[in-house]
Design a protein around this motif. Sequence first.
Motif, PDB file in Angstrom:
ATOM      1  N   GLY A  94       1.021  -0.348   0.375  1.00 61.94           N
ATOM      2  CA  GLY A  94      -0.385   0.128  -0.058  1.00 61.94           C
ATOM      3  C   GLY A  94       1.127   1.142   0.086  1.00 61.94           C
ATOM      4  N   ASP A  95       1.954   0.896  -0.064  1.00 62.27           N
ATOM      5  CA  ASP A  95       2.880   2.553   0.122  1.00 62.27           C
ATOM      6  C   ASP A  95       4.596   1.759  -0.860  1.00 62.27           C
ATOM      7  N   THR A  96       5.324   3.191  -1.298  1.00 65.93           N
ATOM      8  CA  THR A  96       6.258   3.070  -1.606  1.00 65.93           C
ATOM      9  C   THR A  96       7.626   3.023  -1.262  1.00 65.93           C
ATOM     10  N   ILE A  97       7.290   2.693  -0.298  1.00 64.04           N
ATOM     11  CA  ILE A  97       8.968   2.543   0.903  1.00 64.04           C
ATOM     12  C   ILE A  97       9.130   1.092   0.758  1.00 64.04           C
ATOM     13  N   GLN A  98      11.088   0.860   0.341  1.00 67.02           N
ATOM     14  CA  GLN A  98      11.979   0.033  -0.233  1.00 67.02           C
ATOM     15  C   GLN A  98      12.043  -0.589   1.416  1.00 67.02           C
ATOM     16  N   ARG A  99      12.031  -2.027   1.872  1.00 65.95           N
ATOM     17  CA  ARG A  99      11.777  -2.410   2.090  1.00 65.95           C
ATOM     18  C   ARG A  99      13.298  -3.303   2.188  1.00 65.95           C
ATOM     19  N   HIS A 122       6.114  -5.057 -11.751  1.00 62.96           N
ATOM     20  CA  HIS A 122       4.935  -5.497 -10.486  1.00 62.96           C
ATOM     21  C   HIS A 122       5.228  -6.986 -10.028  1.00 62.96           C
ATOM     22  N   SER A 123       4.044  -8.015  -9.083  1.00 67.28           N
ATOM     23  CA  SER A 123       3.674  -9.219  -8.443  1.00 67.28           C
ATOM     24  C   SER A 123       2.564  -9.385  -8.752  1.00 67.28           C
ATOM     25  N   VAL A 124       2.649 -10.986  -8.977  1.00 65.10           N
ATOM     26  CA  VAL A 124       1.483 -11.983  -8.873  1.00 65.10           C
ATOM     27  C   VAL A 124       1.911 -12.883  -8.333  1.00 65.10           C
ATOM     28  N   VAL A 125       0.443 -13.011  -7.882  1.00 60.47           N
ATOM     29  CA  VAL A 125       0.103 -13.547  -6.944  1.00 60.47           C
ATOM     30  C   VAL A 125      -1.074 -14.859  -7.552  1.00 60.47           C
ATOM     31  N   VAL A 126      -0.823 -16.472  -7.000  1.00 56.80           N
ATOM     32  CA  VAL A 126      -2.350 -17.821  -7.412  1.00 56.80           C
ATOM     33  C   VAL A 126      -2.382 -17.823  -5.910  1.00 56.80           C
ATOM     34  N   THR A 127      -3.727 -17.753  -5.603  1.00 56.25           N
ATOM     35  CA  THR A 127      -4.282 -18.778  -4.080  1.00 56.25           C
ATOM     36  C   THR A 127      -3.917 -20.203  -4.555  1.00 56.25           C
ATOM     37  N   GLU A 128      -4.890 -20.711  -3.586  1.00 53.12           N
ATOM     38  CA  GLU A 128      -5.357 -22.330  -3.463  1.00 53.12           C
ATOM     39  C   GLU A 128      -6.801 -22.361  -4.477  1.00 53.12           C
ATOM     40  N   LEU A 133      -3.931 -12.496  -8.239  1.00 57.81           N
ATOM     41  CA  LEU A 133      -4.336 -11.143  -7.626  1.00 57.81           C
ATOM     42  C   LEU A 133      -2.652 -10.882  -7.907  1.00 57.81           C
ATOM     43  N   ALA A 134      -2.834  -9.281  -8.287  1.00 58.26           N
ATOM     44  CA  ALA A 134      -1.205  -8.664  -8.641  1.00 58.26           C
ATOM     45  C   ALA A 134      -0.959  -7.163  -7.689  1.00 58.26           C
ATOM     46  N   PHE A 135      -0.499  -6.722  -8.017  1.00 58.42           N
ATOM     47  CA  PHE A 135      -0.198  -5.081  -7.000  1.00 58.42           C
ATOM     48  C   PHE A 135       1.110  -4.550  -8.095  1.00 58.42           C
ATOM     49  N   GLU A 151      -1.722   4.063 -13.186  1.00 54.34           N
ATOM     50  CA  GLU A 151      -0.568   2.925 -13.199  1.00 54.34           C
ATOM     51  C   GLU A 151       0.237   3.130 -12.530  1.00 54.34           C
ATOM     52  N   ILE A 152       0.172   3.042 -10.484  1.00 53.05           N
ATOM     53  CA  ILE A 152       0.438   1.784  -9.667  1.00 53.05           C
ATOM     54  C   ILE A 152      -0.653   1.640  -8.723  1.00 53.05           C
ATOM     55  N   GLU A 153      -0.747  -0.045  -8.720  1.00 57.24           N
ATOM     56  CA  GLU A 153      -2.037  -0.435  -7.457  1.00 57.24           C
ATOM     57  C   GLU A 153      -0.833  -0.956  -6.722  1.00 57.24           C
ATOM     58  N   SER A 154      -0.700  -0.509  -5.657  1.00 61.89           N
ATOM     59  CA  SER A 154       0.415  -0.498  -4.545  1.00 61.89           C
ATOM     60  C   SER A 154       0.026  -1.711  -3.746  1.00 61.89           C
ATOM     61  N   SER A 155      -1.790  -1.665  -3.661  1.00 63.37           N
ATOM     62  CA  SER A 155      -2.439  -3.023  -2.711  1.00 63.37           C
ATOM     63  C   SER A 155      -3.041  -4.120  -4.151  1.00 63.37           C
ATOM     64  N   PRO A 156      -2.988  -5.160  -3.289  1.00 59.85           N
ATOM     65  CA  PRO A 156      -3.919  -6.338  -4.457  1.00 59.85           C
ATOM     66  C   PRO A 156      -4.703  -5.823  -5.517  1.00 59.85           C
TER      67      PRO A 156
END
Length: 539
Positions: A94-99, A122-128, A133-135, A151-156
């Motif tokens: 939900g943000d653009t803070i590096q971790r 970007h990242s994409v996950v698949v659930t069971e 979902l992607a972000f 342009e930016i979706e910082s949450s899934p």
Amino acid sequence: MSAVEAEKKAAEETKVEEKGGELLFCGATCWNAVGRKKGAQEGNLVSPTRLRPLVGVDIRVVASGSASCHCVALDVEGRCYTWGRNERGQLGHGDTIQRDRPTVVSELSKYKPIRAGAGRSHSVVVTEDGLSLAFGWNKHGQLGSGSARNEIESSPVRCLVSDVKTTACGADFTVWLSSVEGASILSAGLPQYGQLGHGTDKEYNTKDSSVRLAYEAQPRPRAIASLAGESIVKVACGTNHTVAVDSNGYVYTWGFGGYGRLGHREQKDEWVPRRVDIFTKHNVLPPGAVISAGSLSSACTAGGGQLYMWGKIKNTGDDWMYPKPLMDLSGWNLRCMDSGNMHHFVGADNSCISWGYALNGELGYGPNGQKSSAVPKKVDILEGMHVIGVACGTGHSMVIVDRTNVGDGLDQLDVYDGKASDEGSGEPGSKDHVKQSGKKGAAKATDKSRKRKSKDASESEEENSNDESDASDDQVNGQTEKKSIRGGKVSGTGRSRGGKKSSSAGKSTGRGQGRPPSANKSTNSSLEKTGKRGRPRKS
């Protein structure tokens, strides 16, 4: 190996994966600088290192990509951890803070992700239960949400696909495999080079009087029509190309053809999936085959477990325009493989093997080992460990090892703490900053580098707001997608630039990302001399 034996073996591997293991990391930790500044950076972890927030956590899947400077890890409990560069929200917090520390994506807590992919931003996950979902960055529609307005979706956000089995990400596009008949493979995102497989690159001039080119975004996942009659069971994405395998063991490639990474003996871009000739008839892939796609190369295991590679394999010498067996790994039982920008990691038998061009310690050879290797070499510190999974990104690598039968091997490895985020971390461990282990070879945490604006090639393109993309958001798998025609020219045939057969240097002449300047060429005799050094031998 018979088909029954292969299926039995694959089932055993799945059981091990479900159990999970310890995640180890090696390579760059200066996320702001990696891939941008030339030369080695500070704070590299040159040996496989445990990450403090994940010590003792059972990780089942790990993902990165040939253009990725961030990481995704899934544990057996269904938690999703992300860390690394986050300028476009690709970590999903939900943000653009590096971790710098693996941090739980809290908004995925009501789901149970079992598969993941990572692109440039970007990242994409698949659930069971088959959802996806992607972000992250969505300028080209690579999140598959049906719209590219944000342009930016910082949450899934939900991807418009159903019954998803797995996913893979290129730099700016995404591919999903589903169990829907007639739509077993879908893609969305940037269509440049034809990497979506829909028969076009959707290229157009930004203005009638301009020669500046842009590419129409594809925000809705669309089934690849030419593969509608096939059941695609495996997929891997390089920066701008895709490799897929169907249930019959046939291999298909499409997208950017430079350096021969598609394996068709030419460098022409392919806008629809094209079968790789060598993996037909008597050399189809077995059910347990491994496939991989790097920035400039592709790989798979065929009959007898032999690893084949094609594309730009080394910085020097000719490119491999068609699949050739990598004889250094003959006789090894390869279980998993992944490729980064120009390096590769393999889990085989009770060894971990890596090779390629590296700057940041991503090969894991240790403080006294060489940085790069033209031939496969064992990662000595992991000898005797059973590798469950591997993932490679830009300047880093990750390995999951089974904790059983390793003795105190894991205890001998360094532990890296990373820098605490301002937002705090969601890992199940302590949030306090603990001093890093002082063992030999432990890398020190670096001060934050000054942020520099990314110079992605695709950022220079014009904004592509798809007016039609918000309609019918409940449609999935591209079954009822409306065709849209944007103002501007759409080319309908394959581009011929760079389409000529390569010279002995295998040099590509086309434009676009993924075509680095040609490296100095060395003679075959010099390659033969280096080929004997460090070749992994089975004990």
